[in-house]
Design a protein around this motif. Structure first.
Motif, mmCIF file in Angstrom:
data_model
loop_
_atom_site.group_PDB
_atom_site.id
_atom_site.type_symbol
_atom_site.label_atom_id
_atom_site.label_comp_id
_atom_site.label_asym_id
_atom_site.label_seq_id
_atom_site.Cartn_x
_atom_site.Cartn_y
_atom_site.Cartn_z
ATOM 1 N N TYR A 165 65.053 36.799 87.083
ATOM 2 C CA TYR A 165 65.134 37.990 86.239
ATOM 3 C C TYR A 165 64.367 39.124 86.909
ATOM 4 O O TYR A 165 63.195 38.970 87.242
ATOM 5 C CB TYR A 165 64.531 37.652 84.880
ATOM 6 N N VAL A 166 65.025 40.254 87.098
ATOM 7 C CA VAL A 166 64.391 41.428 87.707
ATOM 8 C C VAL A 166 63.722 42.234 86.608
ATOM 9 O O VAL A 166 64.385 42.751 85.712
ATOM 10 C CB VAL A 166 65.426 42.299 88.443
ATOM 11 N N CYS A 167 62.420 42.323 86.678
ATOM 12 C CA CYS A 167 61.617 43.043 85.689
ATOM 13 C C CYS A 167 60.996 44.241 86.406
ATOM 14 O O CYS A 167 60.155 44.070 87.285
ATOM 15 C CB CYS A 167 60.552 42.087 85.156
ATOM 16 N N SER A 168 61.458 45.442 86.053
ATOM 17 C CA SER A 168 60.927 46.654 86.675
ATOM 18 C C SER A 168 61.091 47.820 85.713
ATOM 19 O O SER A 168 61.875 47.750 84.772
ATOM 20 C CB SER A 168 61.641 46.930 88.011
ATOM 21 N N PRO A 169 60.347 48.903 85.950
ATOM 22 C CA PRO A 169 60.407 50.045 85.031
ATOM 23 C C PRO A 169 61.801 50.667 84.972
ATOM 24 O O PRO A 169 62.549 50.643 85.951
ATOM 25 C CB PRO A 169 59.414 51.046 85.629
ATOM 26 N N LEU A 170 62.135 51.234 83.801
ATOM 27 C CA LEU A 170 63.389 51.956 83.646
ATOM 28 C C LEU A 170 63.140 53.381 83.169
ATOM 29 O O LEU A 170 63.696 54.326 83.723
ATOM 30 C CB LEU A 170 64.326 51.227 82.665
ATOM 31 N N ARG A 171 62.301 53.552 82.159
ATOM 32 C CA ARG A 171 62.055 54.880 81.587
ATOM 33 C C ARG A 171 61.523 55.856 82.626
ATOM 34 O O ARG A 171 61.030 55.470 83.663
ATOM 35 C CB ARG A 171 61.045 54.773 80.448
ATOM 36 N N GLY A 172 61.627 57.126 82.283
ATOM 37 C CA GLY A 172 61.172 58.170 83.200
ATOM 38 C C GLY A 172 62.345 58.610 84.048
ATOM 39 O O GLY A 172 63.362 59.065 83.524
ATOM 40 N N ASP A 173 62.244 58.459 85.343
ATOM 41 C CA ASP A 173 63.327 58.814 86.260
ATOM 42 C C ASP A 173 64.296 57.624 86.323
ATOM 43 O O ASP A 173 64.223 56.782 87.224
ATOM 44 C CB ASP A 173 62.752 59.137 87.636
ATOM 45 N N ILE A 174 65.198 57.560 85.351
ATOM 46 C CA ILE A 174 66.074 56.403 85.189
ATOM 47 C C ILE A 174 66.925 56.160 86.435
ATOM 48 O O ILE A 174 67.019 55.022 86.911
ATOM 49 C CB ILE A 174 66.960 56.553 83.923
ATOM 50 N N GLU A 175 67.505 57.203 86.987
ATOM 51 C CA GLU A 175 68.356 57.031 88.170
ATOM 52 C C GLU A 175 67.572 56.437 89.343
ATOM 53 O O GLU A 175 68.022 55.503 90.005
ATOM 54 C CB GLU A 175 68.969 58.382 88.562
ATOM 55 N N ARG A 176 66.389 56.962 89.585
ATOM 56 C CA ARG A 176 65.530 56.450 90.671
ATOM 57 C C ARG A 176 65.111 55.004 90.388
ATOM 58 O O ARG A 176 65.108 54.158 91.284
ATOM 59 C CB ARG A 176 64.302 57.344 90.819
ATOM 60 N N ASN A 177 64.752 54.712 89.135
ATOM 61 C CA ASN A 177 64.310 53.367 88.783
ATOM 62 C C ASN A 177 65.440 52.345 88.879
ATOM 63 O O ASN A 177 65.207 51.199 89.261
ATOM 64 C CB ASN A 177 63.667 53.366 87.397
ATOM 65 N N ILE A 178 66.651 52.760 88.558
ATOM 66 C CA ILE A 178 67.806 51.861 88.728
ATOM 67 C C ILE A 178 68.025 51.586 90.219
ATOM 68 O O ILE A 178 68.269 50.445 90.622
ATOM 69 C CB ILE A 178 69.073 52.445 88.067
ATOM 70 N N HIS A 179 67.924 52.631 91.015
ATOM 71 C CA HIS A 179 68.072 52.457 92.469
ATOM 72 C C HIS A 179 67.017 51.473 93.000
ATOM 73 O O HIS A 179 67.322 50.606 93.831
ATOM 74 C CB HIS A 179 67.959 53.819 93.167
ATOM 75 N N LYS A 180 65.788 51.592 92.520
ATOM 76 C CA LYS A 180 64.728 50.670 92.944
ATOM 77 C C LYS A 180 65.030 49.242 92.475
ATOM 78 O O LYS A 180 64.823 48.280 93.223
ATOM 79 C CB LYS A 180 63.371 51.136 92.395
ATOM 80 N N ALA A 181 65.544 49.096 91.250
ATOM 81 C CA ALA A 181 65.875 47.765 90.727
ATOM 82 C C ALA A 181 66.978 47.113 91.562
ATOM 83 O O ALA A 181 66.972 45.897 91.781
ATOM 84 C CB ALA A 181 66.294 47.850 89.262
ATOM 85 N N ILE A 182 67.905 47.914 92.051
ATOM 86 C CA ILE A 182 68.945 47.386 92.934
ATOM 87 C C ILE A 182 68.312 46.897 94.237
ATOM 88 O O ILE A 182 68.658 45.834 94.752
ATOM 89 C CB ILE A 182 70.042 48.445 93.184
ATOM 90 N N GLY A 183 67.340 47.639 94.758
ATOM 91 C CA GLY A 183 66.607 47.202 95.954
ATOM 92 C C GLY A 183 65.827 45.920 95.703
ATOM 93 O O GLY A 183 65.799 45.022 96.553
ATOM 94 N N TYR A 184 65.202 45.792 94.530
ATOM 95 C CA TYR A 184 64.487 44.560 94.185
ATOM 96 C C TYR A 184 65.457 43.387 94.096
ATOM 97 O O TYR A 184 65.142 42.270 94.518
ATOM 98 C CB TYR A 184 63.744 44.718 92.855
ATOM 99 N N SER A 185 66.651 43.657 93.577
ATOM 100 C CA SER A 185 67.678 42.612 93.495
ATOM 101 C C SER A 185 68.075 42.149 94.897
ATOM 102 O O SER A 185 68.247 40.948 95.145
ATOM 103 C CB SER A 185 68.911 43.129 92.750
ATOM 104 N N ARG A 186 68.212 43.093 95.796
ATOM 105 C CA ARG A 186 68.536 42.756 97.189
ATOM 106 C C ARG A 186 67.432 41.877 97.787
ATOM 107 O O ARG A 186 67.713 40.919 98.515
ATOM 108 C CB ARG A 186 68.713 44.038 98.005
ATOM 109 N N TYR A 187 66.183 42.206 97.496
ATOM 110 C CA TYR A 187 65.058 41.416 97.989
ATOM 111 C C TYR A 187 65.134 39.981 97.460
ATOM 112 O O TYR A 187 64.962 39.025 98.209
ATOM 113 C CB TYR A 187 63.733 42.077 97.584
ATOM 114 N N ILE A 188 65.382 39.831 96.174
ATOM 115 C CA ILE A 188 65.502 38.491 95.582
ATOM 116 C C ILE A 188 66.626 37.719 96.264
ATOM 117 O O ILE A 188 66.460 36.546 96.612
ATOM 118 C CB ILE A 188 65.719 38.584 94.059
ATOM 119 N N TYR A 189 67.744 38.377 96.475
ATOM 120 C CA TYR A 189 68.867 37.738 97.185
ATOM 121 C C TYR A 189 68.422 37.296 98.584
ATOM 122 O O TYR A 189 68.709 36.180 99.006
ATOM 123 C CB TYR A 189 70.047 38.713 97.266
ATOM 124 N N SER A 190 67.679 38.144 99.279
ATOM 125 C CA SER A 190 67.239 37.813 100.642
ATOM 126 C C SER A 190 66.258 36.638 100.651
ATOM 127 O O SER A 190 66.088 35.977 101.672
ATOM 128 C CB SER A 190 66.603 39.029 101.323
#
Length: 184
Positions: free
Chosen positions: A73-98
């Protein structure tokens, strides 16, 4: 002190469960895990109740992870700069995959059809995310700060006996919050 995840199993540079796994063959370690599941299920009505069920779940989760890629489960911030935080969550997902895991980032998925700025829709998204958490083997929390939403997800994961790991924004491990220590 956390009875499911006592701190004394996290001292000495190697966690007790990892040391045991290193010293046993794969088949022996599997037997060790199965034996502990049986032990805690057999005694839960007579000794520690829910605590023993949580310990049995922990060993069962560890056994399941031995046989497949873990769903994380990817747990990361969403509120605030939502677009930026979604982009970061996608990067975290890539890390988990790796790292060999299967990432699950509900906040990335749900923001495609829910408005995080609408309190009702945000609450629905959080509720659905917590329902998905039950399907996961681990929770990895990312970011330098833990948001209110992340805090609720981490607390739920700990109650489920899941392994919880923390990372900063640069993917540096910060700590193992729960689930990575042998239970007794």
């Amino acid at each position: 002190m956390d009875k499911i995840n006592p701190d004394h199993y996290k001292t000495g540079g190697i966690e007790t469960i990892d040391y045991i796994e290193a010293k046993l063959t794969g088949e022996q370690f599997k037997g060790y895990l199965v034996g502990n599941v049986i032990k805690y299920l057999s005694r839960f009505e007579h000794k520690a109740g829910e605590e023993d069920l949580q310990k049995a779940r922990w060993y069962l989760n560890r056994l399941l992870v031995q046989r497949k890629r873990p769903v994380i489960y990817v747990c990361s911030p969403l509120r605030g700069d939502i677009e930026r935080n979604i982009h970061k969550a996608i990067g975290y997902s890539r890390y988990i995959y790796s790292q060999g895991g299967i990432p699950l980032a509900p906040h990335v998925i749900f923001t495609t059809f829910l408005d995080d700025n609408d309190p009702t829709e945000r609450a629905s998204g959080m509720e659905m995310g917590l329902e998905l958490l039950i399907k996961c083997d681990e929770l990895w929390a990312f970011g330098d700060k833990v948001s209110e939403g992340m805090e609720a997800e981490i607390e739920a994961a700990e109650k489920l006996g899941l392994r919880v790991k923390r990372f900063d924004d640069r993917l540096n491990p910060l700590e193992v919050v729960a689930g990575d220590a042998e239970k007794e």
